[in-house]
Design a protein around this motif. Structure first.
Motif, PDB file in Angstrom:
ATOM      1  N   ASP A 298      31.651  38.352  44.068  1.00  0.00           N
ATOM      2  CA  ASP A 298      30.542  38.340  43.106  1.00  0.00           C
ATOM      3  C   ASP A 298      30.793  39.246  41.905  1.00  0.00           C
ATOM      4  OD1 ASP A 298      29.154  36.542  44.651  1.00  0.00           O
ATOM      5  OD2 ASP A 298      28.046  38.079  45.753  1.00  0.00           O
ATOM      6  N   LYS A 299      31.742  40.186  42.021  1.00  0.00           N
ATOM      7  CA  LYS A 299      32.063  41.088  40.916  1.00  0.00           C
ATOM      8  C   LYS A 299      33.122  40.504  39.983  1.00  0.00           C
ATOM      9  CE  LYS A 299      31.246  45.174  43.816  1.00  0.00           C
ATOM     10  NZ  LYS A 299      31.886  46.401  44.377  1.00  0.00           N
ATOM     11  N   GLY A 300      33.643  39.323  40.324  1.00  0.00           N
ATOM     12  CA  GLY A 300      34.706  38.733  39.521  1.00  0.00           C
ATOM     13  C   GLY A 300      36.085  39.231  39.895  1.00  0.00           C
ATOM     14  N   GLU A 301      36.176  40.012  40.967  1.00  0.00           N
ATOM     15  CA  GLU A 301      37.477  40.480  41.442  1.00  0.00           C
ATOM     16  C   GLU A 301      38.173  39.356  42.201  1.00  0.00           C
ATOM     17  OE1 GLU A 301      36.291  45.173  42.191  1.00  0.00           O
ATOM     18  OE2 GLU A 301      36.019  43.695  43.799  1.00  0.00           O
ATOM     19  N   VAL A 302      39.495  39.343  42.148  1.00  0.00           N
ATOM     20  CA  VAL A 302      40.265  38.257  42.744  1.00  0.00           C
ATOM     21  C   VAL A 302      40.899  38.722  44.057  1.00  0.00           C
ATOM     22  CG1 VAL A 302      42.369  38.828  41.440  1.00  0.00           C
ATOM     23  CG2 VAL A 302      42.042  36.507  42.332  1.00  0.00           C
ATOM     24  N   LEU A 303      40.913  37.831  45.032  1.00  0.00           N
ATOM     25  CA  LEU A 303      41.501  38.137  46.334  1.00  0.00           C
ATOM     26  C   LEU A 303      43.016  37.934  46.277  1.00  0.00           C
ATOM     27  CD1 LEU A 303      40.904  38.759  49.402  1.00  0.00           C
ATOM     28  CD2 LEU A 303      41.101  36.289  49.751  1.00  0.00           C
ATOM     29  N   LEU A 304      43.761  38.971  46.649  1.00  0.00           N
ATOM     30  CA  LEU A 304      45.216  38.889  46.701  1.00  0.00           C
ATOM     31  C   LEU A 304      45.708  39.352  48.065  1.00  0.00           C
ATOM     32  CD1 LEU A 304      46.141  40.322  43.183  1.00  0.00           C
ATOM     33  CD2 LEU A 304      46.109  37.919  43.893  1.00  0.00           C
ATOM     34  N   LEU A 305      46.775  38.719  48.533  1.00  0.00           N
ATOM     35  CA  LEU A 305      47.321  39.014  49.851  1.00  0.00           C
ATOM     36  C   LEU A 305      48.746  39.539  49.707  1.00  0.00           C
ATOM     37  CD1 LEU A 305      45.580  36.126  49.950  1.00  0.00           C
ATOM     38  CD2 LEU A 305      45.944  36.457  52.382  1.00  0.00           C
ATOM     39  N   LYS A 306      49.029  40.661  50.362  1.00  0.00           N
ATOM     40  CA  LYS A 306      50.371  41.250  50.306  1.00  0.00           C
ATOM     41  C   LYS A 306      51.252  40.595  51.364  1.00  0.00           C
ATOM     42  CE  LYS A 306      52.841  45.625  49.877  1.00  0.00           C
ATOM     43  NZ  LYS A 306      54.036  45.194  50.609  1.00  0.00           N
ATOM     44  N   ARG A 307      52.370  40.053  50.918  1.00  0.00           N
ATOM     45  CA  ARG A 307      53.262  39.332  51.809  1.00  0.00           C
ATOM     46  C   ARG A 307      53.894  40.283  52.828  1.00  0.00           C
ATOM     47  NH1 ARG A 307      54.576  34.310  49.781  1.00  0.00           N
ATOM     48  NH2 ARG A 307      56.664  34.314  50.699  1.00  0.00           N
ATOM     49  N   GLY A 308      53.965  39.849  54.077  1.00  0.00           N
ATOM     50  CA  GLY A 308      54.507  40.681  55.145  1.00  0.00           C
ATOM     51  C   GLY A 308      56.020  40.604  55.225  1.00  0.00           C
TER      52      GLY A 308
END
Length: 443
Positions: free
Chosen positions: A314-324
Protein backbone atom coordinates in the motif's frame (compact mmCIF):
# COMPACT_ATOMS: atom_id res chain seq x y z
CA UNK A 1 -4.44 -86.29 -16.26
CA UNK A 2 -4.40 -86.14 -12.47
CA UNK A 3 -1.33 -83.95 -12.51
CA UNK A 4 -2.98 -81.44 -14.84
CA UNK A 5 -6.03 -81.17 -12.58
CA UNK A 6 -3.81 -80.68 -9.54
CA UNK A 7 -1.88 -77.91 -11.26
CA UNK A 8 -5.13 -76.22 -12.25
CA UNK A 9 -6.46 -76.42 -8.70
CA UNK A 10 -3.28 -74.89 -7.28
CA UNK A 11 -3.27 -72.12 -9.87
CA UNK A 12 -6.96 -71.41 -9.29
CA UNK A 13 -6.42 -71.29 -5.52
CA UNK A 14 -3.58 -68.80 -5.91
CA UNK A 15 -5.66 -66.61 -8.21
CA UNK A 16 -8.40 -66.49 -5.58
CA UNK A 17 -6.01 -65.56 -2.76
CA UNK A 18 -7.13 -62.31 -1.20
CA UNK A 19 -4.73 -59.40 -1.53
CA UNK A 20 -5.08 -56.37 0.73
CA UNK A 21 -3.58 -52.92 0.39
CA UNK A 22 -3.51 -49.87 2.65
CA UNK A 23 -5.38 -46.85 1.32
CA UNK A 24 -5.26 -43.27 2.53
CA UNK A 25 -8.53 -41.33 2.38
CA UNK A 26 -9.25 -37.66 2.93
CA UNK A 27 -12.18 -35.30 2.66
CA UNK A 28 -12.66 -31.54 2.48
CA UNK A 29 -16.04 -30.18 3.42
CA UNK A 30 -17.75 -26.77 3.37
CA UNK A 31 -19.03 -25.80 6.81
CA UNK A 32 -22.71 -24.78 7.00
CA UNK A 33 -23.22 -25.21 3.28
CA UNK A 34 -27.01 -25.22 3.58
CA UNK A 35 -26.92 -21.76 5.15
CA UNK A 36 -24.56 -20.59 2.40
CA UNK A 37 -26.97 -21.76 -0.31
CA UNK A 38 -29.84 -19.88 1.32
CA UNK A 39 -28.12 -16.47 1.38
CA UNK A 40 -25.64 -16.43 -1.51
CA UNK A 41 -27.08 -16.11 -5.04
CA UNK A 42 -23.75 -17.29 -6.47
CA UNK A 43 -23.57 -20.50 -4.43
CA UNK A 44 -23.56 -22.73 -7.54
CA UNK A 45 -20.50 -20.94 -8.95
CA UNK A 46 -18.84 -21.11 -5.54
CA UNK A 47 -19.33 -24.88 -5.28
CA UNK A 48 -18.00 -25.36 -8.79
CA UNK A 49 -14.90 -23.33 -7.88
CA UNK A 50 -14.52 -25.37 -4.68
CA UNK A 51 -14.66 -28.67 -6.58
CA UNK A 52 -12.22 -27.56 -9.29
CA UNK A 53 -9.66 -25.98 -6.95
CA UNK A 54 -9.74 -28.98 -4.60
CA UNK A 55 -9.05 -31.46 -7.37
CA UNK A 56 -6.25 -29.39 -8.90
CA UNK A 57 -4.56 -28.78 -5.57
CA UNK A 58 -4.70 -32.33 -4.19
CA UNK A 59 -3.65 -33.90 -7.48
CA UNK A 60 -0.23 -32.35 -6.76
CA UNK A 61 0.19 -34.97 -4.02
CA UNK A 62 -0.95 -37.88 -6.23
CA UNK A 63 -4.31 -38.05 -4.47
CA UNK A 64 -6.98 -39.50 -6.75
CA UNK A 65 -10.46 -38.01 -6.89
CA UNK A 66 -12.97 -40.45 -5.39
CA UNK A 67 -16.38 -38.77 -5.43
CA UNK A 68 -18.56 -35.87 -4.32
CA UNK A 69 -20.92 -36.31 -1.40
CA UNK A 70 -23.01 -33.15 -1.42
CA UNK A 71 -20.69 -30.33 -0.35
CA UNK A 72 -17.85 -32.74 0.46
CA UNK A 73 -15.01 -33.79 -1.87
CA UNK A 74 -13.31 -37.15 -1.25
CA UNK A 75 -9.89 -38.39 -2.37
CA UNK A 76 -7.85 -41.56 -2.00
CA UNK A 77 -4.34 -42.91 -2.52
CA UNK A 78 -2.96 -46.45 -2.40
CA UNK A 79 0.10 -46.34 -0.15
CA UNK A 80 3.19 -48.12 -1.47
CA UNK A 81 6.74 -48.72 -0.28
CA UNK A 82 7.69 -45.35 -1.78
CA UNK A 83 5.27 -43.67 0.66
CA UNK A 84 6.60 -45.38 3.79
CA UNK A 85 9.08 -42.60 4.54
CA UNK A 86 6.74 -39.73 3.67
CA UNK A 87 3.11 -40.71 4.42
CA UNK A 88 3.26 -38.90 7.79
CA UNK A 89 3.34 -35.57 5.89
CA UNK A 90 -0.09 -36.01 4.25
CA UNK A 91 -2.03 -34.32 7.09
CA UNK A 92 0.29 -31.33 6.79
CA UNK A 93 -0.23 -31.19 3.03
CA UNK A 94 -4.00 -31.48 3.37
CA UNK A 95 -4.18 -28.84 6.12
CA UNK A 96 -2.23 -26.33 4.03
CA UNK A 97 -4.19 -27.25 0.89
CA UNK A 98 -7.46 -26.76 2.75
CA UNK A 99 -6.48 -23.25 3.79
CA UNK A 100 -5.18 -22.45 0.30
CA UNK A 101 -8.54 -23.50 -1.18
CA UNK A 102 -10.44 -21.49 1.42
CA UNK A 103 -8.39 -18.38 0.68
CA UNK A 104 -9.02 -18.81 -3.04
CA UNK A 105 -12.78 -19.00 -2.42
CA UNK A 106 -12.63 -15.82 -0.33
CA UNK A 107 -10.79 -14.07 -3.16
CA UNK A 108 -13.35 -15.12 -5.76
CA UNK A 109 -16.32 -14.58 -3.43
CA UNK A 110 -15.29 -11.83 -0.94
CA UNK A 111 -18.83 -11.59 0.42
CA UNK A 112 -18.31 -15.00 2.10
CA UNK A 113 -15.26 -14.11 4.22
CA UNK A 114 -17.32 -13.71 7.38
CA UNK A 115 -18.82 -17.19 7.37
CA UNK A 116 -17.34 -19.51 4.72
CA UNK A 117 -14.91 -22.04 6.16
CA UNK A 118 -13.66 -25.54 5.37
CA UNK A 119 -12.98 -28.59 7.51
CA UNK A 120 -11.10 -31.79 6.71
CA UNK A 121 -10.57 -35.41 7.70
CA UNK A 122 -7.79 -37.96 7.05
CA UNK A 123 -8.04 -41.70 7.69
CA UNK A 124 -6.67 -45.04 6.49
CA UNK A 125 -8.03 -48.49 5.81
CA UNK A 126 -6.77 -51.89 4.74
CA UNK A 127 -8.71 -52.66 1.58
CA UNK A 128 -9.37 -55.81 -0.42
CA UNK A 129 -9.26 -55.05 -4.13
CA UNK A 130 -12.00 -56.89 -5.98
CA UNK A 131 -14.49 -56.54 -8.80
CA UNK A 132 -18.23 -57.06 -9.01
CA UNK A 133 -17.89 -60.64 -10.29
CA UNK A 134 -15.90 -61.61 -7.18
CA UNK A 135 -18.60 -60.33 -4.83
CA UNK A 136 -20.88 -63.29 -5.50
CA UNK A 137 -18.34 -65.67 -3.92
CA UNK A 138 -16.69 -63.30 -1.43
CA UNK A 139 -17.10 -63.37 2.33
CA UNK A 140 -17.25 -59.66 3.20
CA UNK A 141 -17.90 -59.67 6.96
CA UNK A 142 -15.74 -56.95 8.58
CA UNK A 143 -13.86 -56.43 5.33
CA UNK A 144 -13.21 -53.24 3.43
CA UNK A 145 -13.41 -53.60 -0.32
CA UNK A 146 -12.67 -51.61 -3.42
CA UNK A 147 -15.11 -52.06 -6.29
CA UNK A 148 -14.38 -51.34 -9.92
CA UNK A 149 -17.27 -51.12 -12.33
CA UNK A 150 -17.52 -50.28 -16.00
CA UNK A 151 -20.87 -48.94 -17.24
CA UNK A 152 -22.83 -51.22 -19.56
CA UNK A 153 -24.11 -48.23 -21.50
CA UNK A 154 -21.89 -45.28 -22.34
CA UNK A 155 -21.98 -42.49 -24.88
CA UNK A 156 -18.23 -41.99 -24.78
CA UNK A 157 -15.69 -43.68 -27.03
CA UNK A 158 -13.19 -43.66 -24.15
CA UNK A 159 -13.02 -46.47 -21.58
CA UNK A 160 -14.79 -45.55 -18.36
CA UNK A 161 -14.38 -47.04 -14.93
CA UNK A 162 -16.00 -46.18 -11.62
CA UNK A 163 -14.27 -46.93 -8.32
CA UNK A 164 -15.90 -47.05 -4.92
CA UNK A 165 -14.91 -48.20 -1.44
CA UNK A 166 -17.16 -49.96 1.07
CA UNK A 167 -16.65 -51.32 4.56
CA UNK A 168 -16.61 -50.47 8.28
CA UNK A 169 -13.21 -48.74 8.19
CA UNK A 170 -14.37 -46.69 5.21
CA UNK A 171 -17.39 -45.60 7.25
CA UNK A 172 -15.04 -44.61 10.07
CA UNK A 173 -13.87 -41.57 8.12
CA UNK A 174 -17.43 -40.34 7.64
CA UNK A 175 -18.12 -40.82 11.35
CA UNK A 176 -15.02 -38.82 12.29
CA UNK A 177 -15.81 -36.05 9.81
CA UNK A 178 -19.06 -35.32 11.63
CA UNK A 179 -16.92 -34.23 14.61
CA UNK A 180 -14.78 -31.86 12.51
CA UNK A 181 -15.10 -28.11 12.98
CA UNK A 182 -14.28 -25.15 10.77
CA UNK A 183 -10.66 -24.45 9.88
CA UNK A 184 -9.53 -27.70 11.50
CA UNK A 185 -8.30 -31.10 10.32
CA UNK A 186 -9.14 -34.34 12.12
CA UNK A 187 -6.95 -37.42 11.66
CA UNK A 188 -7.94 -40.99 12.49
CA UNK A 189 -6.35 -42.70 15.48
CA UNK A 190 -5.22 -45.53 13.18
CA UNK A 191 -3.24 -43.13 11.00
CA UNK A 192 -1.48 -41.52 13.98
CA UNK A 193 -0.76 -44.91 15.56
CA UNK A 194 0.74 -46.12 12.27
CA UNK A 195 2.91 -43.00 12.20
CA UNK A 196 3.98 -43.66 15.80
CA UNK A 197 5.04 -47.20 14.86
CA UNK A 198 7.24 -45.96 12.00
CA UNK A 199 8.96 -43.57 14.42
CA UNK A 200 10.14 -46.56 16.49
CA UNK A 201 12.30 -49.63 15.87
CA UNK A 202 12.90 -51.05 13.30
CA UNK A 203 11.85 -48.11 11.08
CA UNK A 204 13.19 -45.14 13.08
CA UNK A 205 11.92 -42.47 10.69
CA UNK A 206 12.95 -39.22 12.46
CA UNK A 207 10.47 -37.02 10.57
CA UNK A 208 7.61 -39.31 11.62
CA UNK A 209 8.62 -38.75 15.24
CA UNK A 210 8.87 -34.98 14.75
CA UNK A 211 5.43 -34.72 13.15
CA UNK A 212 3.82 -36.49 16.13
CA UNK A 213 4.20 -33.23 18.06
CA UNK A 214 1.71 -31.59 15.67
CA UNK A 215 -1.24 -33.64 16.97
CA UNK A 216 -3.56 -32.87 19.87
CA UNK A 217 -6.19 -35.05 21.48
CA UNK A 218 -9.48 -33.25 22.06
CA UNK A 219 -11.47 -36.04 23.69
CA UNK A 220 -13.15 -39.39 23.10
CA UNK A 221 -16.46 -40.04 21.38
CA UNK A 222 -18.65 -43.07 20.78
CA UNK A 223 -19.03 -43.42 17.01
CA UNK A 224 -21.88 -45.42 15.54
CA UNK A 225 -20.73 -48.88 14.42
CA UNK A 226 -17.08 -48.23 15.35
CA UNK A 227 -15.04 -50.25 17.87
CA UNK A 228 -18.16 -52.02 19.21
CA UNK A 229 -19.28 -48.88 20.98
CA UNK A 230 -16.00 -48.18 22.77
CA UNK A 231 -14.81 -44.57 22.93
CA UNK A 232 -12.85 -43.38 19.91
CA UNK A 233 -10.06 -40.75 20.31
CA UNK A 234 -10.71 -37.55 18.36
CA UNK A 235 -7.37 -36.16 17.16
CA UNK A 236 -6.64 -32.83 15.52
CA UNK A 237 -3.66 -31.84 13.38
CA UNK A 238 -2.14 -28.38 12.98
CA UNK A 239 1.31 -27.35 11.73
CA UNK A 240 1.48 -24.76 14.51
CA UNK A 241 -0.36 -24.57 17.83
CA UNK A 242 0.62 -21.01 18.68
CA UNK A 243 -1.86 -18.15 18.72
CA UNK A 244 -5.62 -18.50 18.29
CA UNK A 245 -6.57 -22.10 17.52
CA UNK A 246 -10.35 -21.84 17.58
CA UNK A 247 -12.70 -19.09 16.46
CA UNK A 248 -13.77 -16.73 19.25
CA UNK A 249 -17.34 -18.08 19.09
CA UNK A 250 -16.44 -21.78 18.85
CA UNK A 251 -18.65 -23.71 21.29
CA UNK A 252 -17.66 -27.36 20.83
CA UNK A 253 -14.01 -27.21 21.86
CA UNK A 254 -11.82 -24.94 23.95
CA UNK A 255 -8.06 -24.55 24.14
CA UNK A 256 -8.01 -26.23 27.56
CA UNK A 257 -9.49 -29.38 25.98
CA UNK A 258 -6.30 -30.07 24.01
CA UNK A 259 -3.99 -32.85 25.21
CA UNK A 260 -0.51 -33.33 23.73
CA UNK A 261 0.06 -36.92 24.95
CA UNK A 262 -1.26 -38.36 21.69
CA UNK A 263 1.35 -41.04 20.89
CA UNK A 264 1.61 -42.71 24.35
CA UNK A 265 -2.14 -42.44 24.81
CA UNK A 266 -2.85 -44.20 21.51
CA UNK A 267 -0.34 -46.96 22.30
CA UNK A 268 -2.34 -47.67 25.44
CA UNK A 269 -5.65 -47.54 23.56
CA UNK A 270 -4.65 -49.93 20.77
CA UNK A 271 -3.17 -52.41 23.24
CA UNK A 272 -6.40 -52.22 25.25
CA UNK A 273 -8.66 -52.96 22.27
CA UNK A 274 -6.32 -55.60 20.78
CA UNK A 275 -5.56 -53.73 17.54
CA UNK A 276 -1.86 -52.91 18.06
CA UNK A 277 -0.61 -55.78 15.86
CA UNK A 278 -3.22 -54.96 13.23
CA UNK A 279 -1.83 -51.44 12.80
CA UNK A 280 1.70 -52.86 12.70
CA UNK A 281 0.53 -55.08 9.86
CA UNK A 282 -0.60 -51.93 8.01
CA UNK A 283 3.01 -50.73 8.01
CA UNK A 284 4.29 -54.10 6.76
CA UNK A 285 1.70 -54.12 3.98
CA UNK A 286 2.74 -50.67 2.79
CA UNK A 287 6.39 -51.75 2.74
CA UNK A 288 5.53 -54.79 0.61
CA UNK A 289 3.35 -52.90 -1.88
CA UNK A 290 5.15 -51.93 -5.05
CA UNK A 291 4.06 -48.90 -6.99
CA UNK A 292 2.23 -49.66 -10.20
CA UNK A 293 4.10 -48.04 -13.05
CA UNK A 294 1.91 -46.74 -15.84
CA UNK A 295 3.50 -45.39 -18.96
CA UNK A 296 2.17 -41.93 -19.69
CA UNK A 297 2.34 -40.54 -23.19
CA UNK A 298 4.27 -37.31 -22.75
CA UNK A 299 4.10 -34.62 -25.38
CA UNK A 300 7.14 -32.41 -25.14
CA UNK A 301 6.39 -28.73 -25.45
CA UNK A 302 8.86 -26.63 -27.44
CA UNK A 303 8.13 -23.66 -25.17
CA UNK A 304 8.88 -23.39 -21.45
CA UNK A 305 6.77 -20.48 -20.17
CA UNK A 306 7.73 -18.79 -16.91
CA UNK A 307 5.54 -16.42 -14.91
CA UNK A 308 6.55 -13.63 -12.52
CA UNK A 309 4.77 -10.73 -10.84
CA UNK A 310 5.95 -7.28 -9.74
CA UNK A 311 4.07 -6.75 -6.48
CA UNK A 312 3.57 -3.56 -4.48
CA UNK A 313 2.31 -2.87 -0.98
CA UNK A 314 0.00 0.00 0.00
CA UNK A 315 3.02 2.32 0.38
CA UNK A 316 4.10 1.77 -3.23
CA UNK A 317 7.12 -0.27 -2.15
CA UNK A 318 8.08 -3.17 -4.41
CA UNK A 319 8.61 -6.76 -3.29
CA UNK A 320 12.06 -8.13 -4.13
CA UNK A 321 13.50 -11.56 -3.41
CA UNK A 322 17.19 -12.25 -2.79
CA UNK A 323 18.37 -15.25 -4.76
CA UNK A 324 19.74 -18.11 -2.65
CA UNK A 325 22.96 -20.07 -3.03
CA UNK A 326 21.20 -22.82 -5.00
CA UNK A 327 20.39 -20.32 -7.75
CA UNK A 328 22.65 -18.68 -10.30
CA UNK A 329 23.62 -15.05 -9.56
CA UNK A 330 23.02 -15.55 -5.80
CA UNK A 331 23.78 -11.88 -4.98
CA UNK A 332 21.01 -10.49 -7.18
CA UNK A 333 17.39 -9.65 -6.39
CA UNK A 334 14.43 -10.47 -8.62
CA UNK A 335 10.62 -10.79 -8.50
CA UNK A 336 10.41 -14.56 -8.13
CA UNK A 337 9.52 -16.95 -10.94
CA UNK A 338 7.42 -20.06 -11.49
CA UNK A 339 6.55 -22.40 -14.35
CA UNK A 340 3.15 -22.47 -16.03
CA UNK A 341 2.03 -26.07 -15.62
CA UNK A 342 -0.08 -27.94 -18.12
CA UNK A 343 -3.78 -27.70 -17.28
CA UNK A 344 -3.39 -24.86 -14.75
CA UNK A 345 -4.49 -21.27 -15.30
CA UNK A 346 -2.08 -18.34 -15.08
CA UNK A 347 -3.97 -16.87 -12.13
CA UNK A 348 -3.95 -20.12 -10.14
CA UNK A 349 -0.25 -20.59 -10.84
CA UNK A 350 0.64 -17.09 -9.61
CA UNK A 351 -1.61 -17.22 -6.54
CA UNK A 352 -0.21 -20.59 -5.56
CA UNK A 353 3.40 -19.49 -6.03
CA UNK A 354 3.10 -16.13 -4.25
CA UNK A 355 1.45 -17.67 -1.20
CA UNK A 356 3.18 -16.31 1.90
CA UNK A 357 0.77 -17.91 4.38
CA UNK A 358 -2.61 -17.19 5.92
CA UNK A 359 -1.92 -13.48 6.53
CA UNK A 360 -1.29 -12.41 2.95
CA UNK A 361 -3.67 -11.16 0.25
CA UNK A 362 -2.70 -10.91 -3.41
CA UNK A 363 -4.75 -8.89 -5.91
CA UNK A 364 -3.47 -9.17 -9.46
CA UNK A 365 -4.25 -6.50 -12.04
CA UNK A 366 -6.93 -7.95 -14.34
CA UNK A 367 -8.94 -7.16 -17.43
CA UNK A 368 -12.27 -5.67 -16.39
CA UNK A 369 -14.45 -7.83 -18.64
CA UNK A 370 -12.79 -11.27 -18.42
CA UNK A 371 -11.16 -10.87 -14.97
CA UNK A 372 -8.00 -12.52 -16.31
CA UNK A 373 -4.53 -11.28 -15.23
CA UNK A 374 -3.03 -8.64 -17.55
CA UNK A 375 0.54 -9.28 -18.74
CA UNK A 376 2.53 -6.05 -18.59
CA UNK A 377 5.79 -7.20 -20.18
CA UNK A 378 7.63 -10.17 -21.64
CA UNK A 379 11.15 -11.25 -20.81
CA UNK A 380 13.62 -13.90 -21.83
CA UNK A 381 16.94 -15.17 -20.58
CA UNK A 382 19.43 -17.85 -21.50
CA UNK A 383 20.08 -20.67 -19.06
CA UNK A 384 23.55 -22.11 -18.47
CA UNK A 385 22.90 -24.94 -20.95
CA UNK A 386 21.93 -22.48 -23.65
CA UNK A 387 18.16 -22.95 -23.43
CA UNK A 388 16.11 -19.79 -24.01
CA UNK A 389 13.43 -19.24 -21.36
CA UNK A 390 10.41 -17.08 -22.20
CA UNK A 391 8.48 -15.33 -19.46
CA UNK A 392 5.46 -13.12 -18.82
CA UNK A 393 5.41 -10.36 -16.20
CA UNK A 394 2.28 -9.40 -14.28
CA UNK A 395 1.64 -6.92 -11.49
CA UNK A 396 -0.57 -6.53 -8.46
CA UNK A 397 -0.85 -5.49 -4.83
CA UNK A 398 0.25 -7.69 -1.95
CA UNK A 399 -0.78 -7.32 1.68
CA UNK A 400 1.76 -9.16 3.78
CA UNK A 401 1.68 -9.23 7.59
CA UNK A 402 4.48 -11.72 8.18
CA UNK A 403 8.08 -10.64 8.76
CA UNK A 404 10.76 -11.30 6.11
CA UNK A 405 11.60 -14.98 5.84
CA UNK A 406 12.72 -17.62 3.36
CA UNK A 407 10.61 -18.21 0.27
CA UNK A 408 11.03 -21.24 -2.00
CA UNK A 409 14.78 -21.29 -2.77
CA UNK A 410 15.27 -17.58 -2.09
CA UNK A 411 17.36 -16.38 0.83
CA UNK A 412 14.83 -13.74 1.95
CA UNK A 413 12.26 -11.26 0.71
CA UNK A 414 11.22 -7.72 1.64
CA UNK A 415 9.63 -4.54 0.30
CA UNK A 416 11.92 -1.76 -0.95
CA UNK A 417 11.26 1.92 -1.57
CA UNK A 418 11.41 2.71 -5.28
CA UNK A 419 13.77 5.63 -4.63
CA UNK A 420 16.44 3.21 -3.37
CA UNK A 421 16.37 0.71 -6.24
CA UNK A 422 19.63 2.05 -7.71
CA UNK A 423 21.49 0.64 -4.70
CA UNK A 424 20.13 -2.89 -5.18
CA UNK A 425 21.74 -5.54 -7.37
CA UNK A 426 18.98 -6.16 -9.93
CA UNK A 427 18.84 -7.79 -13.35
CA UNK A 428 18.79 -5.57 -16.48
CA UNK A 429 15.47 -3.82 -17.22
CA UNK A 430 14.17 -4.52 -13.69
CA UNK A 431 13.90 -0.86 -12.68
CA UNK A 432 12.18 0.09 -15.95
CA UNK A 433 9.71 -2.78 -15.51
CA UNK A 434 9.02 -1.73 -11.90
CA UNK A 435 8.29 1.86 -12.93
CA UNK A 436 6.08 0.69 -15.80
CA UNK A 437 4.18 -1.72 -13.57
CA UNK A 438 3.61 0.93 -10.90
CA UNK A 439 2.19 3.36 -13.47
CA UNK A 440 -0.20 0.71 -14.77
CA UNK A 441 -1.42 -0.33 -11.34
CA UNK A 442 -2.07 3.32 -10.41
CA UNK A 443 -4.43 3.84 -13.37
Amino acid sequence: MVKVVADFEIENKESQEEKHYVYLFCSIDIVQSTYLKSINPRWAQLFNQFYDTSQKKLSEYELEFWKYVGDEVLFYKKLTSEDLNTFYSFPDKLFKSMHFIQKRLHEFFPETKMFLALKGTVWISKVLETNLNDLNNLETLNKNIRIKKSPKLTYSSYPQEFIDFLGPDIDLGFRISKKAIKNQLLVSAEFVEMQSITAQEPYNIPEAQAFLSHYRRIGNEQLKGIWHGRAYPIIMYRPDWKGDIFEYDEKNYKIQDLKDDVAPYLDRVFVSIGKKDEIGDYVSTIGETKRERTKVLKIESPVDVHLAAILFNDKGEVLLLKRGEKKSSPDKYDFGCTNLRNGQSIEDTLLEYYDFGDNCTLNLMKYEDTQKPIPIAVYEYEKTKGNIINGLLFTGKLTLDSSPSTFHEYENYQFFEQSKLQDINLFPDSIDNIKSAYKKIQI
